[in-house]
Design an enzyme around this catalytic site. Structure first.
Site, mmCIF file in Angstrom:
data_model
loop_
_atom_site.group_PDB
_atom_site.id
_atom_site.type_symbol
_atom_site.label_atom_id
_atom_site.label_comp_id
_atom_site.label_asym_id
_atom_site.label_seq_id
_atom_site.Cartn_x
_atom_site.Cartn_y
_atom_site.Cartn_z
ATOM 1 N N GLN A 40 -5.596 19.703 -3.194
ATOM 2 C CA GLN A 40 -6.915 19.086 -3.032
ATOM 3 C C GLN A 40 -7.198 18.828 -1.556
ATOM 4 O O GLN A 40 -6.297 18.909 -0.724
ATOM 5 C CB GLN A 40 -6.953 17.768 -3.815
ATOM 6 C CG GLN A 40 -5.809 16.823 -3.489
ATOM 7 C CD GLN A 40 -5.348 15.964 -4.663
ATOM 8 O OE1 GLN A 40 -5.980 15.922 -5.709
ATOM 9 N NE2 GLN A 40 -4.237 15.250 -4.489
ATOM 10 N N ASP A 95 -1.535 6.506 -3.995
ATOM 11 C CA ASP A 95 -1.796 5.507 -2.946
ATOM 12 C C ASP A 95 -0.844 4.324 -3.054
ATOM 13 O O ASP A 95 -0.805 3.467 -2.174
ATOM 14 C CB ASP A 95 -3.248 5.038 -2.989
ATOM 15 C CG ASP A 95 -3.642 4.519 -4.371
ATOM 16 O OD1 ASP A 95 -3.072 3.502 -4.800
ATOM 17 O OD2 ASP A 95 -4.504 5.123 -5.033
ATOM 18 N N ASP A 146 4.472 17.430 -10.978
ATOM 19 C CA ASP A 146 3.343 17.361 -11.904
ATOM 20 C C ASP A 146 3.659 16.378 -13.050
ATOM 21 O O ASP A 146 4.679 16.523 -13.737
ATOM 22 C CB ASP A 146 3.096 18.770 -12.469
ATOM 23 C CG ASP A 146 1.883 18.826 -13.383
ATOM 24 O OD1 ASP A 146 1.294 17.768 -13.703
ATOM 25 O OD2 ASP A 146 1.521 19.956 -13.786
ATOM 26 N N GLY A 147 2.772 15.413 -13.246
ATOM 27 C CA GLY A 147 2.977 14.396 -14.271
ATOM 28 C C GLY A 147 2.970 14.946 -15.686
ATOM 29 O O GLY A 147 3.580 14.353 -16.588
ATOM 30 N N ASP A 165 -2.791 6.810 -13.616
ATOM 31 C CA ASP A 165 -3.694 6.445 -12.516
ATOM 32 C C ASP A 165 -4.048 7.736 -11.806
ATOM 33 O O ASP A 165 -3.530 8.050 -10.741
ATOM 34 C CB ASP A 165 -2.953 5.469 -11.583
ATOM 35 C CG ASP A 165 -3.780 5.078 -10.378
ATOM 36 O OD1 ASP A 165 -4.944 5.494 -10.267
ATOM 37 O OD2 ASP A 165 -3.238 4.352 -9.524
ATOM 38 N N SER A 166 -4.921 8.503 -12.453
ATOM 39 C CA SER A 166 -5.172 9.866 -11.960
ATOM 40 C C SER A 166 -6.573 10.003 -11.391
ATOM 41 O O SER A 166 -7.403 9.110 -11.511
ATOM 42 C CB SER A 166 -5.013 10.855 -13.116
ATOM 43 O OG SER A 166 -6.124 10.754 -13.976
ATOM 44 N N THR A 167 -6.810 11.163 -10.801
ATOM 45 C CA THR A 167 -8.156 11.552 -10.409
ATOM 46 C C THR A 167 -8.952 11.884 -11.675
ATOM 47 O O THR A 167 -8.432 11.820 -12.789
ATOM 48 C CB THR A 167 -8.078 12.781 -9.480
ATOM 49 O OG1 THR A 167 -7.003 13.622 -9.932
ATOM 50 C CG2 THR A 167 -7.769 12.391 -8.063
ATOM 51 N N ASP A 168 -10.217 12.268 -11.495
ATOM 52 C CA ASP A 168 -11.090 12.606 -12.630
ATOM 53 C C ASP A 168 -10.520 13.810 -13.400
ATOM 54 O O ASP A 168 -9.729 14.579 -12.840
ATOM 55 C CB ASP A 168 -12.502 12.944 -12.109
ATOM 56 C CG ASP A 168 -13.108 11.775 -11.340
ATOM 57 O OD1 ASP A 168 -12.677 10.630 -11.566
ATOM 58 O OD2 ASP A 168 -13.997 12.009 -10.508
ATOM 59 N N PRO A 172 -6.039 19.292 -10.992
ATOM 60 C CA PRO A 172 -4.680 19.018 -11.482
ATOM 61 C C PRO A 172 -4.622 17.922 -12.543
ATOM 62 O O PRO A 172 -3.652 17.818 -13.294
ATOM 63 C CB PRO A 172 -3.911 18.594 -10.223
ATOM 64 C CG PRO A 172 -4.933 18.265 -9.193
ATOM 65 C CD PRO A 172 -6.161 19.039 -9.539
HETATM 66 N N1 SAM Z 1 -7.936 5.299 -8.603
HETATM 67 C C1 SAM Z 1 -8.339 6.618 -8.476
HETATM 68 C C2 SAM Z 1 -9.493 7.028 -9.370
HETATM 69 O O1 SAM Z 1 -9.698 6.478 -10.457
HETATM 70 O O2 SAM Z 1 -10.224 7.919 -8.963
HETATM 71 C C3 SAM Z 1 -7.172 7.501 -8.542
HETATM 72 C C4 SAM Z 1 -6.324 7.303 -7.326
HETATM 73 S S1 SAM Z 1 -4.851 8.179 -7.187
HETATM 74 C C5 SAM Z 1 -5.009 8.609 -5.491
HETATM 75 C C6 SAM Z 1 -5.045 9.641 -8.150
HETATM 76 C C7 SAM Z 1 -3.900 10.622 -7.934
HETATM 77 O O3 SAM Z 1 -3.671 11.399 -9.101
HETATM 78 C C8 SAM Z 1 -4.138 11.617 -6.809
HETATM 79 O O4 SAM Z 1 -3.336 11.270 -5.719
HETATM 80 C C9 SAM Z 1 -3.740 12.967 -7.422
HETATM 81 O O5 SAM Z 1 -2.977 13.768 -6.545
HETATM 82 C C10 SAM Z 1 -2.939 12.529 -8.636
HETATM 83 N N2 SAM Z 1 -2.840 13.535 -9.705
HETATM 84 C C11 SAM Z 1 -3.829 14.321 -10.197
HETATM 85 N N3 SAM Z 1 -3.330 15.140 -11.159
HETATM 86 C C12 SAM Z 1 -1.993 14.858 -11.275
HETATM 87 C C13 SAM Z 1 -0.939 15.365 -12.081
HETATM 88 N N4 SAM Z 1 -1.158 16.352 -12.971
HETATM 89 N N5 SAM Z 1 0.300 14.830 -11.937
HETATM 90 C C14 SAM Z 1 0.539 13.826 -11.041
HETATM 91 N N6 SAM Z 1 -0.431 13.327 -10.234
HETATM 92 C C15 SAM Z 1 -1.671 13.823 -10.354
#
Ligand code: SAM
Length: 289
Positions: A40, A95, A146-147, A165-168, A172
Site C-alpha cells: 500500500q 500503528d 498475513d493475518g 484492527d484492519s484497513t477497509d 490485503p
Molecule cells: N484503525 C484503522 C481503520 O479502521 O482504518 C486501521 C489502522 S491499522 C494501520 C490497519 C492495518 O491493517 C494496516 O497497517 C494494514 O497493513 C493492516 N492489514 C491489512 N490487511 C491485513 C492482513 N491481511 N493481515 C494483516 N494486516 C493487515
C-alpha cells in the site's frame, strides 16, 4: 491540496468518501513522509491541530488527537466482556495503538500483533511513539505476516481474544471480512473466546455490518453484538466494531472490573461501554435486532 474556501496559504489533507458523498479534511503544516510499500501507499503529515496523521492508500488511519477513541473501544469492551483473556491476537493494527491498550490489562499474558506491512509499524515508531510505548513489553510479540494465513495456522482452542484492527475491506484486508476467515478465528478461539472487528460506519456501511454479522453466525459464533462510538477521522465521524463470541453470550460485561480498573482511559468507562451497546432504532431495525 488547498481546499476551496480555505485560506489561500493553508494546505489541507482531505479524504473524499465517494460512497457517502462527504469529505473530511485536516489542515496540515507539511507532508513529512511518503512511500509505496509492496502492500500500500503510506503518507505521514504533520497537522496544525491534530498532531501527526497517517494515511494509507489515501484513507486516514490514525491521528495523534483522536486515535484514543478507536483504540480504546477496539480493546476494552471486548477485554471486559471476557472473564480473563490471557492470550490475545491483533490482526493488522500496525500503528500499535490497540496493542498498547490491550497490554494495560494485567490478565493478558501474551499479545501477538500480526501486521502484514512492517513499514506501518516502523513509521508509527518514528511518528507516533506514544502508541508504540508497549512494543517492548515482554508479553508483546510483533509479527509481520498475513493475518489470514496466520489465523488459519493457529492451534485449535488456543486463543481467548482476536481483535481485527484492519484497513477497509479492499486490498490485503478484503479476506478479513468473510466466513472463511471467521471460521479460522472460531476454531482458534477457546470456548467463551471473543472476536472483535472494526466494522466501519453505522451511517453508511450498514449492509457491510449486516453481512459481517451473518458471516460470523455462519462460522458458528453463538452471540454477535455491534457497538458504536465517535471517530472524527473516519468517514461520517461515527464508527463501529462488531463482537462475536464462541459458545457463550454477550449480554453482560465485567462491570465491576471495568469500574475498578487500575489504568487510565480517556474515552472508555462503564458508561461509555453501555452507551456503545445501545443501538439506535434505525440500526437495530437494519440489523434485525
Ligand atoms: N484503525 C484503522 C481503520 O479502521 O482504518 C486501521 C489502522 S491499522 C494501520 C490497519 C492495518 O491493517 C494496516 O497497517 C494494514 O497493513 C493492516 N492489514 C491489512 N490487511 C491485513 C492482513 N491481511 N493481515 C494483516 N494486516 C493487515
Amino acid at each position: 491540496m488547498t481546499a476551496p474556501g480555505a485560506a489561500a496559504d493553508a494546505a489541507w489533507f482531505t479524504e473524499q468518501h465517494a460512497q457517502s458523498g462527504s469529505a473530511f479534511g485536516l489542515r496540515i503544516k507539511a507532508r513529512v513522509h511518503a512511500e509505496q510499500t509492496p502492500f500500500q501507499s503510506i503518507e505521514i503529515f504533520e497537522t496544525t491541530d491534530w498532531g501527526m496523521l497517517m494515511v494509507i492508500d489515501g484513507c486516514t488511519m490514525v491521528s495523534s488527537r483522536d486515535n484514543f477513541l478507536y483504540h480504546e473501544m477496539m480493546s476494552h469492551p471486548a477485554l471486559f466482556s471476557h472473564p480473563r483473556a490471557k492470550r490475545v491476537v491483533i490482526i493488522g493494527g500496525g500503528d500499535c495503538g490497540t496493542l498498547h491498550e490491550v497490554l494495560k490489562h494485567e490478565e493478558v499474558e501474551r499479545a501477538v500483533q500480526v501486521e502484514i506491512d512492517e513499514r506501518v509499524t516502523r513509521l508509527a515508531e518514528q511518528y507516533f511513539p506514544e502508541l508504540c510505548a508497549s512494543n517492548h513489553d515482554p508479553r508483546a510479540e510483533l509479527l509481520f505476516v498475513d493475518g489470514i494465513a496466520y489465523m488459519a495456522e493457529q492451534e485449535p482452542e488456543s486463543i481467548d481474544l482476536v481483535i481485527v484492527d484492519s484497513t477497509d475491506p479492499v486490498g490485503p484486508a478484503e479476506g478479513l471480512f468473510n466466513a472463511a476467515f471467521y471460521a479460522s478465528c472460531h476454531k482458534a478461539l477457546r470456548p467463551g473466546g471473543i472476536l472483535v472487528q472494526q466494522s466501519e460506519s453505522p451511517l453508511v456501511h450498514l449492509d457491510l455490518i449486516k453481512a459481517m454479522r451473518t458471516a460470523m453466525r455462519m462460522a458458528h459464533f453463538q452471540a454477535v453484538r455491534t457497538l458504536t462510538f465517535p471517530q472524527p477521522l473516519y468517514p461520517t465521524g461515527w464508527w463501529s466494531c462488531t463482537m462475536a463470541r464462541k459458545h457463550a453470550d454477550l449480554t453482560d460485561f465485567r462491570e465491576r472490573g471495568a469500574a475498578t480498573r487500575q489504568f487510565a482511559t480517556r474515552y472508555y468507562s462503564v458508561e461509555t461501554h453501555k452507551a456503545a451497546l445501545a443501538l439506535p432504532p434505525f440500526v437495530r431495525e437494519a440489523l434485525g435486532e
